[in-house]
Design a protein around this motif. Structure first.
Motif, PDB file in Angstrom:
ATOM      1  N   VAL A 172      -0.540   9.578  -3.687  1.00 24.22           N
ATOM      2  CA  VAL A 172      -1.409   9.716  -2.521  1.00 24.22           C
ATOM      3  C   VAL A 172      -0.530   9.914  -1.286  1.00 24.22           C
ATOM      4  O   VAL A 172       0.421   9.152  -1.084  1.00 24.22           O
ATOM      5  CB  VAL A 172      -2.295   8.468  -2.356  1.00 24.22           C
ATOM      6  CG1 VAL A 172      -3.111   8.565  -1.075  1.00 24.22           C
ATOM      7  CG2 VAL A 172      -3.222   8.300  -3.557  1.00 24.22           C
ATOM      8  N   PRO A 173      -0.804  10.915  -0.460  1.00 24.09           N
ATOM      9  CA  PRO A 173       0.002  11.118   0.751  1.00 24.09           C
ATOM     10  C   PRO A 173       0.022   9.863   1.624  1.00 24.09           C
ATOM     11  O   PRO A 173      -0.993   9.175   1.772  1.00 24.09           O
ATOM     12  CB  PRO A 173      -0.714  12.272   1.463  1.00 24.09           C
ATOM     13  CG  PRO A 173      -1.468  12.983   0.384  1.00 24.09           C
ATOM     14  CD  PRO A 173      -1.855  11.929  -0.606  1.00 24.09           C
ATOM     15  N   LEU A 174       1.173   9.569   2.210  1.00 24.90           N
ATOM     16  CA  LEU A 174       1.323   8.329   2.969  1.00 24.90           C
ATOM     17  C   LEU A 174       0.449   8.295   4.217  1.00 24.90           C
ATOM     18  O   LEU A 174       0.125   7.210   4.712  1.00 24.90           O
ATOM     19  CB  LEU A 174       2.800   8.114   3.335  1.00 24.90           C
ATOM     20  CG  LEU A 174       3.742   7.896   2.143  1.00 24.90           C
ATOM     21  CD1 LEU A 174       5.147   7.558   2.626  1.00 24.90           C
ATOM     22  CD2 LEU A 174       3.223   6.793   1.221  1.00 24.90           C
ATOM     23  N   ASP A 175       0.060   9.467   4.730  1.00 19.07           N
ATOM     24  CA  ASP A 175      -0.816   9.445   5.907  1.00 19.07           C
ATOM     25  C   ASP A 175      -2.238   9.001   5.555  1.00 19.07           C
ATOM     26  O   ASP A 175      -3.088   8.846   6.434  1.00 19.07           O
ATOM     27  CB  ASP A 175      -0.828  10.792   6.627  1.00 19.07           C
ATOM     28  CG  ASP A 175      -1.325  11.942   5.746  1.00 19.07           C
ATOM     29  OD1 ASP A 175      -1.824  11.686   4.632  1.00 19.07           O
ATOM     30  OD2 ASP A 175      -1.220  13.105   6.187  1.00 19.07           O
ATOM     31  N   VAL A 181       0.838  -1.202   0.000  1.00 20.17           N
ATOM     32  CA  VAL A 181       0.000   0.000   0.000  1.00 20.17           C
ATOM     33  C   VAL A 181       0.871   1.250   0.000  1.00 20.17           C
ATOM     34  O   VAL A 181       0.532   2.263  -0.639  1.00 20.17           O
ATOM     35  CB  VAL A 181      -0.995   0.009   1.183  1.00 20.17           C
ATOM     36  CG1 VAL A 181      -0.309   0.340   2.508  1.00 20.17           C
ATOM     37  CG2 VAL A 181      -2.122   1.012   0.917  1.00 20.17           C
ATOM     38  N   THR A 182       2.021   1.211   0.664  1.00 26.77           N
ATOM     39  CA  THR A 182       2.935   2.356   0.647  1.00 26.77           C
ATOM     40  C   THR A 182       3.499   2.585  -0.749  1.00 26.77           C
ATOM     41  O   THR A 182       3.552   3.721  -1.239  1.00 26.77           O
ATOM     42  CB  THR A 182       4.090   2.132   1.644  1.00 26.77           C
ATOM     43  OG1 THR A 182       3.561   1.952   2.966  1.00 26.77           O
ATOM     44  CG2 THR A 182       5.048   3.323   1.647  1.00 26.77           C
ATOM     45  N   VAL A 183       3.891   1.498  -1.400  1.00 27.64           N
ATOM     46  CA  VAL A 183       4.492   1.607  -2.732  1.00 27.64           C
ATOM     47  C   VAL A 183       3.483   2.136  -3.749  1.00 27.64           C
ATOM     48  O   VAL A 183       3.783   3.066  -4.518  1.00 27.64           O
ATOM     49  CB  VAL A 183       5.065   0.249  -3.185  1.00 27.64           C
ATOM     50  CG1 VAL A 183       5.500   0.305  -4.650  1.00 27.64           C
ATOM     51  CG2 VAL A 183       6.246  -0.150  -2.305  1.00 27.64           C
ATOM     52  N   ILE A 184       2.284   1.579  -3.774  1.00 28.55           N
ATOM     53  CA  ILE A 184       1.312   2.019  -4.784  1.00 28.55           C
ATOM     54  C   ILE A 184       0.819   3.434  -4.486  1.00 28.55           C
ATOM     55  O   ILE A 184       0.576   4.222  -5.404  1.00 28.55           O
ATOM     56  CB  ILE A 184       0.119   1.014  -4.910  1.00 28.55           C
ATOM     57  CG1 ILE A 184      -0.680   1.286  -6.197  1.00 28.55           C
ATOM     58  CG2 ILE A 184      -0.783   1.071  -3.697  1.00 28.55           C
ATOM     59  CD1 ILE A 184       0.072   1.058  -7.468  1.00 28.55           C
ATOM     60  N   ALA A 185       0.700   3.790  -3.195  1.00 21.41           N
ATOM     61  CA  ALA A 185       0.287   5.151  -2.843  1.00 21.41           C
ATOM     62  C   ALA A 185       1.329   6.160  -3.323  1.00 21.41           C
ATOM     63  O   ALA A 185       0.984   7.201  -3.908  1.00 21.41           O
ATOM     64  CB  ALA A 185       0.086   5.271  -1.333  1.00 21.41           C
ATOM     65  N   LYS A 186       2.597   5.866  -3.108  1.00 23.29           N
ATOM     66  CA  LYS A 186       3.653   6.778  -3.560  1.00 23.29           C
ATOM     67  C   LYS A 186       3.702   6.854  -5.080  1.00 23.29           C
ATOM     68  O   LYS A 186       3.925   7.920  -5.647  1.00 23.29           O
ATOM     69  CB  LYS A 186       5.010   6.328  -2.995  1.00 23.29           C
ATOM     70  CG  LYS A 186       5.138   6.520  -1.498  1.00 23.29           C
ATOM     71  CD  LYS A 186       6.528   6.194  -0.998  1.00 23.29           C
ATOM     72  CE  LYS A 186       7.521   7.278  -1.341  1.00 23.29           C
ATOM     73  NZ  LYS A 186       8.822   7.079  -0.676  1.00 23.29           N
ATOM     74  N   MET A 187       3.501   5.717  -5.744  1.00 20.60           N
ATOM     75  CA  MET A 187       3.483   5.728  -7.208  1.00 20.60           C
ATOM     76  C   MET A 187       2.390   6.639  -7.739  1.00 20.60           C
ATOM     77  O   MET A 187       2.612   7.428  -8.662  1.00 20.60           O
ATOM     78  CB  MET A 187       3.261   4.319  -7.754  1.00 20.60           C
ATOM     79  CG  MET A 187       4.472   3.431  -7.791  1.00 20.60           C
ATOM     80  SD  MET A 187       4.067   1.848  -8.576  1.00 20.60           S
ATOM     81  CE  MET A 187       3.831   2.360 -10.295  1.00 20.60           C
ATOM     82  N   ILE A 188       1.193   6.530  -7.159  1.00 16.94           N
ATOM     83  CA  ILE A 188       0.057   7.300  -7.655  1.00 16.94           C
ATOM     84  C   ILE A 188       0.151   8.755  -7.219  1.00 16.94           C
ATOM     85  O   ILE A 188      -0.257   9.662  -7.940  1.00 16.94           O
ATOM     86  CB  ILE A 188      -1.267   6.654  -7.197  1.00 16.94           C
ATOM     87  CG1 ILE A 188      -1.454   5.323  -7.935  1.00 16.94           C
ATOM     88  CG2 ILE A 188      -2.462   7.573  -7.446  1.00 16.94           C
ATOM     89  CD1 ILE A 188      -2.645   4.523  -7.497  1.00 16.94           C
TER      90      ILE A 188
END
Length: 412
Positions: free
Chosen positions: A168-171, A159-166
Motif C-alpha cells: 500500500v502506498p505510504l501516502d 502502520v508504515t511497516v504493514i503498509a509497505k509489506m502489503i
C-alpha cells in the motif's frame, strides 16, 4: 464491593459495567478480584459464560469443539440467531472470509496462502528498516523536549511497516488508520448505531480500495504481500476476490492496531515502574523478556469469543451447541496459579508465555512482526531519550476490550 462489580459465587454470576472508568482504566485490579472469587463466571451484562483461568483459556483456544464460526455447521434459524443487519452488509461482506472468523478447511487454506509472508525468517529481514524508521521519527521530535508519543511514533511505525509489506502506498497510511479505527468499533462492548454505520462505511471504502489496488498489481506485479496473495500457492489455488479483500483488511488492521496500543502501554508501564530501562534492554534476551512481560501485564486485546460447536461440559458448566463463550486473555495472563505476583511488572520474568497472541489454529499470524517491532523500537526510544518521563497523566481509551491510551505525553 465496587459499585461496578458484583459477585454471586453461589451460582457463578457476575455483574460488571465494562464502561465504568474505574474498570477500563485499571482492569487488572478487577481481574485479580475475579481470580480470587470465581475465575469462571456468567457475565450478566454480556449474557454469556466467561473464562479467565490460564489453563482453561489456553485449553479453550486449542479445543476444536469451540470455534470462531458456527453457521458452517448449523443455520441461523436452527440456532435461533437474528438475521444479519442490512445496514452492516458491507462490514459483514468484508468479514465473511476473514482469517479471524473462519474454521477449517477454509481457515487452513487461507492461512497457508498468507503464512508465506509471516514466517519468522521473512519478518526478521525487516529489522533494519524498523530501526531506521524509529530513528527518523525521533530525529523529528527530539529537539522539542516533549512529544505526544502515540501520534508521532507508536502509530507510525506499525502502520508504515504493514503498509509497505502489503504494498500500500505510504501516502495512504493516514487513511488506513482512519478506516481501521472506524472498523474496529464493531468489536467493542456497547457499540451504538453510529459506531455500526461508521464501521460499515469504512469496510465499504476499504474493500473498494483493496480491489482497485489488486487490479493495479495484476498489471504491475511487485515484491510485496499483495502480489504474493494474487499468485497461486504450490497446489495452484488462488484467493478469490472476497478472500483477498477480507484477508488484506484483517492483515492491515491486525498488523498495526494492537501494536500501536502495545507500544504506548509498554512505555507507560516502564516509566511508571521506576526500574532501570538500561537493564531491561541490555541485550537481546533482556529485551525479549521485557517485551513479553509488557504483553503479559498490559495486553492490548483482552477478549476473544468462541462458538460452542457441540453439546458439552467445560469447567463444570453445561454448554449447548450454538452458545457463545468469552475468553479473557488479559485476565488469564494474571492467573496467580501460572504467574507469581502477577500484578507486578517484572521485566526479567521467565515463567512461560502469555496468551496475548492467543493459541491454537488462530494464534496471531502477526505475532513475529509485533514482537520484532517492539523489540526494535523500544530499545532505540529509551536509548535516544534516556531522561524520558511522563509529562502528564496518560489518557486511557474509553474502549473495552481493546486496552490502550488516547494520549501519551512525554518530556525529557
Amino acid at each position: 464491593m465496587n459499585a461496578f462489580l458484583r459477585f454471586d459465587p453461589s451460582n457463578r454470576r457476575l455483574s460488571l459495567n465494562a464502561r465504568d472508568p474505574n474498570f477500563y482504566r485499571e482492569p487488572n485490579k478487577t481481574y485479580a478480584a475475579i481470580h480470587a472469587a470465581m475465575p469462571t463466571f456468567f457475565w450478566e451484562e454480556q449474557k454469556r459464560w466467561y473464562f479467565t483461568g490460564y489453563d482453561q483459556v489456553n485449553a479453550l483456544l486449542r479445543d476444536r469443539r469451540f470455534g470462531r464460526q458456527i453457521t458452517h455447521i448449523a443455520s441461523r434459524e436452527e440456532l435461533g440467531l437474528p438475521e444479519p443487519k442490512p445496514h452492516l452488509a458491507d462490514f459483514d461482506r468484508a468479514e465473511s472470509k476473514s482469517l479471524l472468523e473462519l474454521e477449517p478447511p477454509e481457515h487452513t487454506r487461507l492461512r497457508t496462502l498468507v503464512n508465506r509472508a509471516f514466517v519468522s525468517r521473512q519478518i526478521e529481514r525487516l529489522k533494519p528498516e524498523i530501526a531506521a524508521l524509529a530513528h527518523q521519527l525521533i530525529d523529528g521530535f527530539e529537539k522539542y523536549g516533549e512529544v505526544e508519543l502515540l501520534d508521532r511514533f507508536a502509530e507510525i511505525i506499525p502502520v508504515t511497516v504493514i503498509a509497505k509489506m502489503i504494498g500500500v502506498p505510504l501516502d495512504m497510511c493516514r487513511q488506513l488508520l482512519d478506516w481501521s479505527h472506524d472498523y474496529v468499533r464493531m468489536y467493542q462492548f456497547g457499540k451504538t448505531r453510529e459506531d455500526e454505520d461508521r464501521a460499515n462505511r469504512a469496510a465499504a471504502e476499504f474493500a473498494d480500495y483493496v480491489i482497485r489496488l489488486a487490479a493495479e498489481r495484476r498489471n504491475d506485479p511487485r515484491d510485496d504481500l499483495l502480489t504474493l496473495m494474487l499468485s497461486p500457492a504450490r497446489d495452484g489455488q488462488y484467493l478469490t476476490e472476497e478472500e483477498l479483500v477480507s484477508t488484506t483488511i484483517v492483515l492491515l488492521n491486525a498488523g498495526h492496531e494492537a501494536t500501536v496500543h502495545q507500544i504506548g502501554n509498554a512505555v507507560n508501564l516502564i516509566l511508571r515502574s521506576g526500574l532501570d530501562h538500561q537493564t531491561m534492554f541490555a541485550d537481546p534476551r533482556a529485551t525479549e523478556l521485557t517485551v513479553e512481560e509488557s504483553f503479559r501485564i498490559s495486553a492490548p486485546v483482552h477478549i476473544f469469543h468462541r462458538w460452542v460447536l457441540e453439546d458439552l461440559e467445560f469447567d463444570g458448566i453445561p454448554l449447548r451447541k450454538g452458545d457463545e463463550v468469552g475468553l479473557i486473555l488479559a485476565a488469564a495472563n494474571l492467573d496467580p496459579k501460572k504467574f507469581t505476583d502477577p500484578l507486578t511488572f517484572k521485566p526479567d520474568r521467565d515463567e512461560g508465555i502469555s496468551l496475548s497472541f492467543g493459541a491454537g489454529i488462530h494464534f496471531c499470524i502477526g505475532a513475529p512482526l509485533a514482537r520484532l517491532e517492539m523489540q526494535t523500537a523500544l530499545p532505540i526510544l529509551f536509548d535516544r531519550l534516556p531522561n524520558m518521563r511522563l509529562l502528564r497523566e496518560p489518557v486511557v481509551k474509553d474502549v473495552y476490550h481493546f486496552h490502550g491510551l488516547d494520549r501519551l505525553d512525554l518530556a525529557w
